[in-house]
Design a protein around this motif. Structure first.
Motif, PDB file in Angstrom:
ATOM      1  N   VAL A  31     -10.408  -0.623  -0.653  1.00  0.00           N
ATOM      2  CA  VAL A  31      -9.593  -1.703  -1.199  1.00  0.00           C
ATOM      3  C   VAL A  31      -9.816  -2.924  -0.317  1.00  0.00           C
ATOM      4  O   VAL A  31      -9.648  -2.847   0.906  1.00  0.00           O
ATOM      5  CB  VAL A  31      -8.093  -1.334  -1.202  1.00  0.00           C
ATOM      6  N   HIS A  32     -10.217  -4.033  -0.942  1.00  0.00           N
ATOM      7  CA  HIS A  32     -10.510  -5.254  -0.190  1.00  0.00           C
ATOM      8  C   HIS A  32      -9.667  -6.408  -0.706  1.00  0.00           C
ATOM      9  O   HIS A  32      -9.779  -6.787  -1.872  1.00  0.00           O
ATOM     10  CB  HIS A  32     -11.999  -5.599  -0.305  1.00  0.00           C
ATOM     11  N   LEU A  49      -6.037  -5.468  -7.333  1.00  0.00           N
ATOM     12  CA  LEU A  49      -6.222  -4.396  -6.352  1.00  0.00           C
ATOM     13  C   LEU A  49      -6.086  -2.990  -6.928  1.00  0.00           C
ATOM     14  O   LEU A  49      -6.639  -2.039  -6.371  1.00  0.00           O
ATOM     15  CB  LEU A  49      -5.223  -4.566  -5.205  1.00  0.00           C
ATOM     16  N   LEU A  86      -7.783   0.601  -5.653  1.00  0.00           N
ATOM     17  CA  LEU A  86      -6.865   1.543  -4.994  1.00  0.00           C
ATOM     18  C   LEU A  86      -6.941   2.912  -5.656  1.00  0.00           C
ATOM     19  O   LEU A  86      -7.018   3.940  -4.971  1.00  0.00           O
ATOM     20  CB  LEU A  86      -5.429   1.026  -5.016  1.00  0.00           C
ATOM     21  N   LEU A 122       0.831  -1.207   0.000  1.00  0.00           N
ATOM     22  CA  LEU A 122       0.000   0.000   0.000  1.00  0.00           C
ATOM     23  C   LEU A 122       0.861   1.251   0.000  1.00  0.00           C
ATOM     24  O   LEU A 122       0.653   2.169  -0.811  1.00  0.00           O
ATOM     25  CB  LEU A 122      -0.919  -0.019   1.227  1.00  0.00           C
ATOM     26  N   LEU A 180      -5.438   0.749   7.315  1.00  0.00           N
ATOM     27  CA  LEU A 180      -5.220  -0.630   6.903  1.00  0.00           C
ATOM     28  C   LEU A 180      -5.686  -1.499   8.060  1.00  0.00           C
ATOM     29  O   LEU A 180      -5.113  -1.452   9.151  1.00  0.00           O
ATOM     30  CB  LEU A 180      -3.744  -0.895   6.613  1.00  0.00           C
ATOM     31  N   MET A 208      -8.310   0.239   3.541  1.00  0.00           N
ATOM     32  CA  MET A 208      -7.929  -1.012   2.902  1.00  0.00           C
ATOM     33  C   MET A 208      -8.104  -2.085   3.959  1.00  0.00           C
ATOM     34  O   MET A 208      -7.547  -1.978   5.059  1.00  0.00           O
ATOM     35  CB  MET A 208      -6.483  -1.009   2.405  1.00  0.00           C
ATOM     36  N   TYR A 265      -8.512  -6.445   4.876  1.00  0.00           N
ATOM     37  CA  TYR A 265      -8.139  -7.774   4.398  1.00  0.00           C
ATOM     38  C   TYR A 265      -8.686  -8.857   5.318  1.00  0.00           C
ATOM     39  O   TYR A 265      -8.965  -8.633   6.487  1.00  0.00           O
ATOM     40  CB  TYR A 265      -6.622  -7.910   4.241  1.00  0.00           C
ATOM     41  N   THR A 294     -10.148   4.596  -4.654  1.00  0.00           N
ATOM     42  CA  THR A 294     -10.082   5.006  -3.249  1.00  0.00           C
ATOM     43  C   THR A 294      -9.244   6.270  -3.081  1.00  0.00           C
ATOM     44  O   THR A 294      -9.634   7.210  -2.380  1.00  0.00           O
ATOM     45  CB  THR A 294      -9.509   3.862  -2.390  1.00  0.00           C
TER      46      THR A 294
END
Length: 196
Positions: free
Chosen positions: A144-145, A170, A174, A26, A83, A114, A116, A177
């Motif tokens: 962002v996933h 991604l 991104l 990132l 994140l 982001m 995860y 976003t």
């Protein structure tokens, strides 16, 4: 107008966290933007106690110097890119505690995410957006996933591959976003200056 200065906040502090891999990806990618500046802010670098103040700093100045140091750091930024992992359908306790340790510093600034996990951290991201609204942030629509097949390609729970293996998947989210983050950063910078 000055370039928005954005904090990329790593929300997990576990010794065995996965966060370092997506954080490196990132930060490498956001640093390519020329319309914003970014700084990596790792919660591990802030020895935050559990929230134990008389009240939020919206009402009473915080007494613990660790909380004050955190607030002073947050005040430097025009927006935030979180994140976060998903722990039991929400964000890590370390991130929730960090959010609670400040109030005024978050106000009227955009928050991007982001996330995860096996489901892309979607439930954690939704919870984080709700918290951000209460803290008077402006959560941006795009996110962002990193989830599903892509998550297991790069996670130690799966193949533990490099982030380059999922980069193409991604990048579109991104970009969306960061574009949202830029728009809302510039809008809120202007409005904060107007009402200062």
């Amino acid at each position: 107008m000055k370039k928005p200065h954005i904090a990329v906040i790593i929300g997990s502090t576990r010794a065995t966290r996965f966060a370092d891999k997506p954080a490196a990806w990132l930060f490498e990618n956001v640093s390519k933007r020329e319309d914003m500046t970014f700084e990596l802010v790792d919660l591990r670098d802030y020895d935050l106690p559990f929230f134990n103040e008389v009240a939020s700093n919206a009402w009473v100045p915080s007494q613990d110097p660790r909380a004050v140091k955190w607030q002073q750091k947050l005040a430097e930024f025009d927006g935030y890119l979180f994140l976060t992992s998903e722990y039991n359908r929400s964000i890590p306790g370390s991130l929730k505690n960090a959010l609670d340790q400040a109030y005024k510093e978050w106000n009227r600034k955009p928050a991007a995410i982001m996330a995860y996990g096996s489901l892309g951290g979607a439930r954690a991201a939704e919870h984080l957006r709700t918290i951000a609204i209460e803290l008077q942030m402006v959560p941006v629509r795009s996110g962002v996933h990193l989830g599903g097949t892509e998550f297991f390609k790069v996670s130690p729970l799966g193949a533990n591959g490099e982030m380059s293996e999922v980069d193409g998947v991604l990048q579109p989210s991104l970009k969306a976003t960061l574009d949202d983050l830029l728009w809302w950063s510039e809008a809120t910078i202007a409005q904060r200056a107007k009402s200062a």
